[in-house]
Write a protein that holds these residues in place. Structure first.
Motif, PDB file in Angstrom:
ATOM      1  N   VAL A  37      60.832   9.133 -23.276  1.00  9.94           N
ATOM      2  CA  VAL A  37      60.525   8.477 -22.153  1.00  9.94           C
ATOM      3  C   VAL A  37      61.009   9.387 -21.061  1.00  9.94           C
ATOM      4  O   VAL A  37      62.291   9.495 -20.813  1.00  9.94           O
ATOM      5  N   GLU A  38      60.108  10.302 -20.381  1.00 10.75           N
ATOM      6  CA  GLU A  38      60.521  11.004 -19.267  1.00 10.75           C
ATOM      7  C   GLU A  38      60.301  10.392 -17.907  1.00 10.75           C
ATOM      8  O   GLU A  38      59.266   9.755 -17.383  1.00 10.75           O
ATOM      9  N   ASP A  39      61.388  10.559 -17.210  1.00 10.43           N
ATOM     10  CA  ASP A  39      61.401   9.857 -15.659  1.00 10.43           C
ATOM     11  C   ASP A  39      60.364  10.679 -14.552  1.00 10.43           C
ATOM     12  O   ASP A  39      61.027  11.837 -14.645  1.00 10.43           O
ATOM     13  N   MET A  40      59.259  10.502 -14.431  1.00 11.63           N
ATOM     14  CA  MET A  40      58.488  11.425 -13.535  1.00 11.63           C
ATOM     15  C   MET A  40      58.382  10.788 -11.924  1.00 11.63           C
ATOM     16  O   MET A  40      57.641  10.955 -11.126  1.00 11.63           O
ATOM     17  N   THR A  41      59.477   9.844 -11.822  1.00  6.15           N
ATOM     18  CA  THR A  41      59.446   9.295 -10.585  1.00  6.15           C
ATOM     19  C   THR A  41      59.325  10.351  -9.196  1.00  6.15           C
ATOM     20  O   THR A  41      58.694   9.988  -8.292  1.00  6.15           O
ATOM     21  N   ASP A  42      60.093  11.429  -9.406  1.00  2.95           N
ATOM     22  CA  ASP A  42      60.044  12.644  -8.317  1.00  2.95           C
ATOM     23  C   ASP A  42      58.611  13.072  -8.228  1.00  2.95           C
ATOM     24  O   ASP A  42      58.319  13.091  -7.154  1.00  2.95           O
ATOM     25  N   VAL A  43      58.064  13.184  -9.233  1.00  2.00           N
ATOM     26  CA  VAL A  43      56.669  13.534  -9.401  1.00  2.00           C
ATOM     27  C   VAL A  43      55.673  12.922  -8.368  1.00  2.00           C
ATOM     28  O   VAL A  43      54.993  13.075  -7.716  1.00  2.00           O
ATOM     29  N   PHE A  44      55.669  11.298  -9.146  1.00  2.00           N
ATOM     30  CA  PHE A  44      54.946  10.614  -8.383  1.00  2.00           C
ATOM     31  C   PHE A  44      55.069  10.254  -7.084  1.00  2.00           C
ATOM     32  O   PHE A  44      54.384  10.295  -6.237  1.00  2.00           O
ATOM     33  N   PHE A  45      56.631  10.551  -6.687  1.00  4.19           N
ATOM     34  CA  PHE A  45      57.005  10.202  -5.132  1.00  4.19           C
ATOM     35  C   PHE A  45      56.280  11.355  -4.205  1.00  4.19           C
ATOM     36  O   PHE A  45      55.588  11.132  -3.437  1.00  4.19           O
ATOM     37  N   TYR A  46      56.455  12.612  -4.715  1.00 12.62           N
ATOM     38  CA  TYR A  46      55.726  13.685  -4.147  1.00 12.62           C
ATOM     39  C   TYR A  46      54.452  13.844  -4.033  1.00 12.62           C
ATOM     40  O   TYR A  46      53.805  13.896  -3.060  1.00 12.62           O
ATOM     41  N   GLN A  47      53.787  13.396  -5.044  1.00 11.52           N
ATOM     42  CA  GLN A  47      52.355  13.215  -5.274  1.00 11.52           C
ATOM     43  C   GLN A  47      51.766  12.354  -3.936  1.00 11.52           C
ATOM     44  O   GLN A  47      50.908  12.521  -3.404  1.00 11.52           O
ATOM     45  N   GLN A  48      52.550  10.930  -4.018  1.00 16.52           N
ATOM     46  CA  GLN A  48      52.041  10.073  -2.884  1.00 16.52           C
ATOM     47  C   GLN A  48      52.403  10.832  -1.542  1.00 16.52           C
ATOM     48  O   GLN A  48      51.389  10.697  -0.617  1.00 16.52           O
TER      49      GLN A  48
END
Lengths: 313, 204
Positions: free
Chosen positions: A126-137
């Motif tokens: 399980v890789e944490d993609m929260t950063d990418v998700f956040f910057y995409q938003q």
């Protein structure tokens, strides 16, 4: 180097979740990342069913996915872009990001016991993609803002000419195709140069802003005001014939003529001249309407300003 | 790079390896999907990167298509990309067999799921034939109904001149599901495949 010892420490401490399940989806391994983000202890989850531990997980889909890894002996994947998360967990940046749960990229890997060619376990990473998700938003929001800016006039915040003409072209084509009514009002502030000379350019800017604010209040949903250039503006009125456009224009003209604006403790009054042209099936381009509304506008000027004229063929 | 050619022996050998891998894949898929999966005879060719967009455009001109890409890489310099191409709405029937709930409507996810299954099952079989181990990147939707394939391909810049291209069609009759798989093994990796093929031919 004791490779196995190093590997087990690495996997225990790596900044990604690592789980191992058997063919019944019973948990065999649960690393530290999983512990700290799910707030569960390995000792309490080992031997338990994955779906009892994560009751919010999409069970049918996930079971089928894990089954594919066992049956086909191939890896499987899940991406945050399609499914934000599979295992509902907190992420490591609760302060500086807005999303509540960890966005996850997940890889399912078949694991075979020594000497076996078919897998008897599945490793789940399980890789944490929260950063990418956040910057995409953020990127999406910024793009939206940029789009907004690129179609707005900086001073008056109404549509700029480029966007206004783009919309006018669409409305014109709609009117052509469906024989809908469509009217155009062009208006211009009377003796605007004199306002600038007498009160200063900031006063002139104020008059433009106040005029557009007033027009926006009077317009209906679907009408579109745009700054055509300098002190000239255009209003697109879909589904409106020249009679309706005239009533609207008169309301704008008379209310504006009564409006007193304040600048540097001085009162300013201004008026506008207006010209109207309604759609005619003989027109071939939207510019045909602009030219004719302009002709009517000049007639208003010639006949003493502060009035509305409908273009007559 | 354009001096690469496949000898007749190499082509026959590759064809044979692919046939075996296809047979295995078909069998495994049938068990997992509980329906018969028909794989059509593959077409193998060397293709120039400049003609690839055109070729795609010709084949898939009339319909809106979705394209899913998945990279693979293994030992001995074997690498490439697998493209799965779905003509409009071919994939509707698969949601149920992949365990989606009726309100789970992400068509994109369904496409990436089935693409990954088809690609990795076949390629693992092929890897086994050539005594290799492959790893895979996560599948990604490259173009969907909203962004036409042709437009997308025109924007692609290929950093290779020549690629070994293998076309395989999949049909899942029970779910009226069809798709085309195009394997592209670009540039240097072709030579690496050729070495492997020559080795196998030598051992005969």
């Amino acid at each position: 180097m004791d490779v196995a010892a190093v590997q087990s420490q690495l996997i225990e401490r790596i900044n990604s979740g690592v789980l191992v399940v058997d063919q019944n989806c019973c948990l065999l391994y649960f690393n530290r990342f999983m512990e700290s983000h799910s707030l569960l202890q390995a000792s309490e989850v080992i031997g338990k069913n994955l779906f009892d531990i994560f009751p919010d997980a999409p069970q049918r889909w996930l079971q089928r996915k894990i089954q594919s890894v066992f049956m086909l002996n191939t890896p499987a994947f899940s991406s945050w872009e399609q499914r934000q998360f599979v295992f509902k967990m907190r992420h490591a940046r609760p302060v500086t990001t807005s999303s509540e749960y960890m966005a996850q990229n997940i890889t399912f890997i078949p694991i075979c016991s020594d000497g076996q060619s078919e897998p008897d376990k599945v490793g789940i990473i399980v890789e944490d993609m929260t950063d990418v998700f956040f910057y995409q938003q953020k990127l999406k929001d910024t793009l939206k803002e940029l789009e907004e800016v690129s179609r707005t006039d900086g001073l008056t915040k109404v549509s700029n000419r480029r966007y206004w003409e783009e919309r006018f072209r669409i409305e014109f084509e709609t009117a052509q195709r469906h024989e809908h009514d469509l009217s155009l009002i062009m208006f211009d502030l009377d003796k605007f140069k004199r306002i600038n000379d007498e009160y200063g350019h900031q006063a002139g800017d104020l008059v433009l802003v106040k005029a557009t604010e007033l027009v926006q209040q009077i317009l209906r949903k679907g009408d579109l005001l745009g700054r055509y250039g300098g002190e000239e503006f255009g209003i697109i009125l879909p589904n409106t014939a020249d009679k309706g456009a005239y009533e609207l224009a008169e309301r704008i003209r008379s209310q504006f003529s009564l409006l007193t604006m304040q600048h540097d403790n001085r009162s300013i009054n201004a008026t506008m001249s207006m010209g109207i042209c309604q759609f005619d099936s003989r027109f071939t381009r939207f510019e045909d309407m602009v030219t004719r509304a302009d002709l009517a506008l000049y007639q208003s000027k010639r006949e003493g300003r502060n009035q509305v004229t409908i273009y007559q063929a | 790079m354009n001096d690469i050619t496949l000898t007749e022996d190499q082509r026959d050998c590759l064809q044979e390896l692919i046939n075996v891998a296809m047979g295995q894949a078909s069998d495994k898929l049938a068990r997992y999907l509980q329906t018969f999966v028909h794989l059509q005879v593959p077409y193998i060719e060397l293709i120039d990167s400049t003609v690839l967009p055109e070729r795609f455009a010709e084949t898939y001109a009339e319909e809106g298509v979705s394209l899913v890409s998945q990279g693979f890489y293994g030992e001995k310099g074997i690498l490439g990309e697998s493209l799965l191409i779905y003509k409009s709405h071919d994939a509707h029937g698969i949601a149920e067999i992949l365990g989606y709930e009726p309100d789970d409507v992400s068509e994109v996810e369904q496409l990436t799921d089935i693409s990954s299954i088809l690609t990795t099952t076949f390629l693992n079989g092929l890897a086994e034939q050539i005594d290799n181990q492959l790893a895979y990147s996560a599948p990604r939707v490259v173009s969907s109904m909203e962004t036409p394939l042709e437009q997308h391909l025109q924007q692609l810049s290929f950093n290779w001149d020549l690629a070994l291209k293998v076309d395989i069609s999949y049909q899942v009759v029970d779910f009226s599901f069809n798709c085309d798989m195009v394997l592209l093994i670009p540039g240097e990796a072709i030579k690496n495949i050729q070495k492997v093929l020559d080795q196998i031919l030598d051992e005969f």
